[in-house]
Design a protein around this motif. Structure first.
Motif, mmCIF file in Angstrom:
data_model
loop_
_atom_site.group_PDB
_atom_site.id
_atom_site.type_symbol
_atom_site.label_atom_id
_atom_site.label_comp_id
_atom_site.label_asym_id
_atom_site.label_seq_id
_atom_site.Cartn_x
_atom_site.Cartn_y
_atom_site.Cartn_z
ATOM 1 N N ASP A 104 3.669 9.556 -10.012
ATOM 2 C CA ASP A 104 2.951 9.568 -11.550
ATOM 3 C C ASP A 104 2.188 11.120 -11.431
ATOM 4 O OD1 ASP A 104 3.753 7.063 -11.940
ATOM 5 O OD2 ASP A 104 1.744 6.151 -11.378
ATOM 6 N N LYS A 105 1.778 11.657 -10.488
ATOM 7 C CA LYS A 105 1.074 12.892 -10.428
ATOM 8 C C LYS A 105 1.923 13.849 -10.697
ATOM 9 C CE LYS A 105 -2.612 14.221 -8.224
ATOM 10 N NZ LYS A 105 -3.602 14.369 -9.066
ATOM 11 N N LYS A 131 2.235 1.531 -3.505
ATOM 12 C CA LYS A 131 1.145 2.263 -4.245
ATOM 13 C C LYS A 131 0.926 3.699 -4.287
ATOM 14 C CE LYS A 131 -2.679 -0.046 -5.095
ATOM 15 N NZ LYS A 131 -3.948 -0.940 -4.966
ATOM 16 N N LEU A 132 0.985 3.999 -2.973
ATOM 17 C CA LEU A 132 0.655 5.670 -2.784
ATOM 18 C C LEU A 132 1.904 6.536 -3.090
ATOM 19 C CD1 LEU A 132 -1.254 7.736 -1.281
ATOM 20 C CD2 LEU A 132 0.111 7.316 0.867
ATOM 21 N N ASP A 164 0.785 -1.295 0.050
ATOM 22 C CA ASP A 164 0.118 0.073 0.071
ATOM 23 C C ASP A 164 0.865 1.222 0.049
ATOM 24 O OD1 ASP A 164 -2.066 -1.736 0.016
ATOM 25 O OD2 ASP A 164 -2.682 -1.353 2.226
ATOM 26 N N GLN A 202 3.978 5.503 -5.715
ATOM 27 C CA GLN A 202 3.886 5.435 -7.054
ATOM 28 C C GLN A 202 2.790 6.514 -7.746
ATOM 29 O OE1 GLN A 202 6.193 3.726 -8.999
ATOM 30 N NE2 GLN A 202 5.183 5.033 -10.722
ATOM 31 N N TYR A 203 1.529 6.670 -7.117
ATOM 32 C CA TYR A 203 0.575 7.445 -7.264
ATOM 33 C C TYR A 203 0.964 9.050 -7.491
ATOM 34 C CZ TYR A 203 -3.729 10.168 -6.839
ATOM 35 O OH TYR A 203 -4.766 11.277 -6.863
ATOM 36 N N TYR A 204 1.572 9.431 -6.199
ATOM 37 C CA TYR A 204 2.283 10.657 -6.211
ATOM 38 C C TYR A 204 3.173 10.745 -7.050
ATOM 39 C CZ TYR A 204 -0.992 12.069 -2.163
ATOM 40 O OH TYR A 204 -2.060 12.021 -1.547
#
Length: 194
Positions: A31-32, A24-25, A21, A27-29
């Motif tokens: 990617d942003k 994933k968090l 988790d 990687q999310y930021y």
């Protein structure tokens, strides 16, 4: 014995889920941040400045700084090099034009800008953490390392610039080319509307 293995597996499951988790968090930021190149590089400059201030005030860890400099030089070579180097390999894909009559093919980097930025930022973060451990503070005479790095930089960039001139490519785009209508076609299209 079977119960011991079962408990160890059940205890590791929440840890693996938490790590997954967290990744994933992250990687999310990450990617942003992709479309915000200027802000990413400003952040990297801040991280590099913090590292430089720490090394300056501690007056040590010069060998780590030299290692980061060599690593960045290696990344810079990949950033300025084409994906398919005509000297090293022949490919069926896009290659650099070698004559004026060759078809234009876009410059594709061996190391994309995002990976270049991410690697540099990660290198400065790791180097910053390493400055908290005295075992990495190897005593060296830093002016020798600086002179050696400058010589390496000049020789490497000279070789890269010669390669750019030989194969006639520029690894930077100045901006998107803008096309404008001719005034005669614009005025004729306006008169037809009447």
């Amino acid at each position: 014995m079977a119960g011991v293995g079962g408990n160890g597996a059940s205890a590791a499951a929440p840890l693996n889920q938490w790590r997954h988790d967290g990744w994933k968090l992250f990687q999310y930021y990450l990617d942003k941040t992709t479309p915000h190149a200027v802000y990413r590089w400003i952040g990297t400059f801040v991280v590099a400045s913090l590292y430089a201030l720490r090394v300056f005030y501690i007056e040590g860890f010069y060998i780590i700084t030299y290692g980061v400099g060599i690593y960045i030089l290696n990344l810079l070579i990949g950033f300025l090099s084409p994906l398919v180097d005509p000297e090293l390999e022949h490919s069926d894909g896009p290659i650099l034009p070698t004559t004026d009559s060759d078809e234009f093919k876009p410059f594709i980097r061996r190391l994309p800008e995002f990976k270049f930025w991410y690697s540099i930022t990660k290198a400065f973060c790791v180097a910053f953490v390493m400055t908290f451990f005295s075992m990495f503070d190897v005593p060296v005479f830093w002016p020798i390392l600086l002179c050696y790095w400058i010589v390496l930089f000049i020789l490497t960039m000279k070789r890269q610039i010669v390669h750019m001139i030989k194969y006639r490519y520029i690894p930077f785009s100045i901006g998107k080319q803008k096309y404008s209508r001719k005034k005669s076609s614009a005025s004729s299209s306006g008169s037809r509307a009447d």
